[in-house]
Design a protein around this motif. Structure first.
Motif, PDB file in Angstrom:
ATOM      1  N   ILE A 103      -7.141 -39.954 -47.146  1.00 13.83           N
ATOM      2  CA  ILE A 103      -7.033 -39.434 -47.372  1.00 13.83           C
ATOM      3  C   ILE A 103      -8.215 -38.618 -48.788  1.00 13.83           C
ATOM      4  O   ILE A 103      -8.798 -39.601 -48.870  1.00 13.83           O
ATOM      5  CB  ILE A 103      -6.113 -40.208 -48.793  1.00 13.83           C
ATOM      6  N   VAL A 104      -8.142 -37.338 -49.355  1.00 11.94           N
ATOM      7  CA  VAL A 104      -9.109 -36.971 -50.059  1.00 11.94           C
ATOM      8  C   VAL A 104      -9.318 -38.266 -50.944  1.00 11.94           C
ATOM      9  O   VAL A 104      -8.524 -37.196 -51.907  1.00 11.94           O
ATOM     10  CB  VAL A 104      -9.044 -34.854 -49.863  1.00 11.94           C
ATOM     11  N   GLY A 118     -10.254 -47.027 -45.639  1.00 12.62           N
ATOM     12  CA  GLY A 118     -10.037 -48.261 -45.753  1.00 12.62           C
ATOM     13  C   GLY A 118      -9.411 -48.336 -47.053  1.00 12.62           C
ATOM     14  O   GLY A 118      -9.563 -47.889 -48.407  1.00 12.62           O
ATOM     15  N   ASP A 119     -10.312 -49.701 -47.468  1.00 16.79           N
ATOM     16  CA  ASP A 119     -11.249 -49.921 -48.846  1.00 16.79           C
ATOM     17  C   ASP A 119     -12.593 -49.237 -49.229  1.00 16.79           C
ATOM     18  O   ASP A 119     -13.673 -49.982 -50.327  1.00 16.79           O
ATOM     19  CB  ASP A 119     -10.985 -51.352 -49.189  1.00 16.79           C
ATOM     20  N   GLY A 120     -13.156 -47.559 -48.650  1.00 16.31           N
ATOM     21  CA  GLY A 120     -14.230 -47.597 -49.110  1.00 16.31           C
ATOM     22  C   GLY A 120     -14.342 -46.000 -48.944  1.00 16.31           C
ATOM     23  O   GLY A 120     -13.153 -45.603 -48.312  1.00 16.31           O
ATOM     24  N   MET A 121     -15.107 -45.688 -48.633  1.00 20.97           N
ATOM     25  CA  MET A 121     -15.453 -43.784 -49.098  1.00 20.97           C
ATOM     26  C   MET A 121     -16.463 -43.694 -48.141  1.00 20.97           C
ATOM     27  O   MET A 121     -17.698 -44.128 -48.660  1.00 20.97           O
ATOM     28  CB  MET A 121     -15.644 -43.729 -50.791  1.00 20.97           C
TER      29      MET A 121
END
Length: 150
Positions: A103-104, A118-121
């Protein structure tokens, strides 16, 4: 002192062989694959000293030469050894993400953007996409993901 280590009652050849066994044992405990070559050099030195009765200087010279030869030979052999892995992408995080839909979170334009994995960018580049859109990871340039529209 050539025939016996002063005061120990043990011939130098046996000290070399004991050192070889200790280095081989330490290889089991220590990470890496280096001590076994030094253990091999100590074993060669111990056997040569036992058979030929080498003086101290010759023992240390033989150990140094054998250690260098074994380390270089082992390094050459294992550099080109093809070791199959059950998970060839284990240490390549970006390659593991290829094919995933993400997702952007910061719009992607000509200068790039950011996506949630996941939980990072991660930084992303590719198709123009607005915040909240879903894109598929198609590759990576270093730590920048290349994405396409889903």
């Amino acid at each position: 002192m050539d025939a016996w280590i002063a005061g120990s009652g043990i011939a130098p050849a046996w000290w070399w062989l004991i050192a070889a066994a200790l280095l081989a044992g330490a290889e089991i405990v220590a990470p890496g694959f280096f001590l076994i070559w030094l253990g091999g050099a100590a074993a060669i030195t111990g056997v040569a000293t036992l058979l030929l009765g080498l003086p101290d200087a010759a023992q240390f010279l033989l150990f140094a030469v054998a250690a260098m030869a074994l380390v270089l030979t082992g390094r050459r052999f294992f550099r080109y050894a093809d070791v199959a892995s059950a998970d060839p992408l284990l240490n390549d995080r970006a390659a593991r993400l290829i094919g995933q839909v993400v997702i952007v979170v910061e719009s992607i334009d000509d200068t790039g953007g950011r996506v949630r994995v996941g939980d990072g960018m991660w930084s992303a580049r590719g198709v123009h996409a607005a915040v909240g859109e879903r894109v598929r990871v198609i590759g990576a340039d270093g730590n920048v993901l290349r994405v396409e529209a889903v």
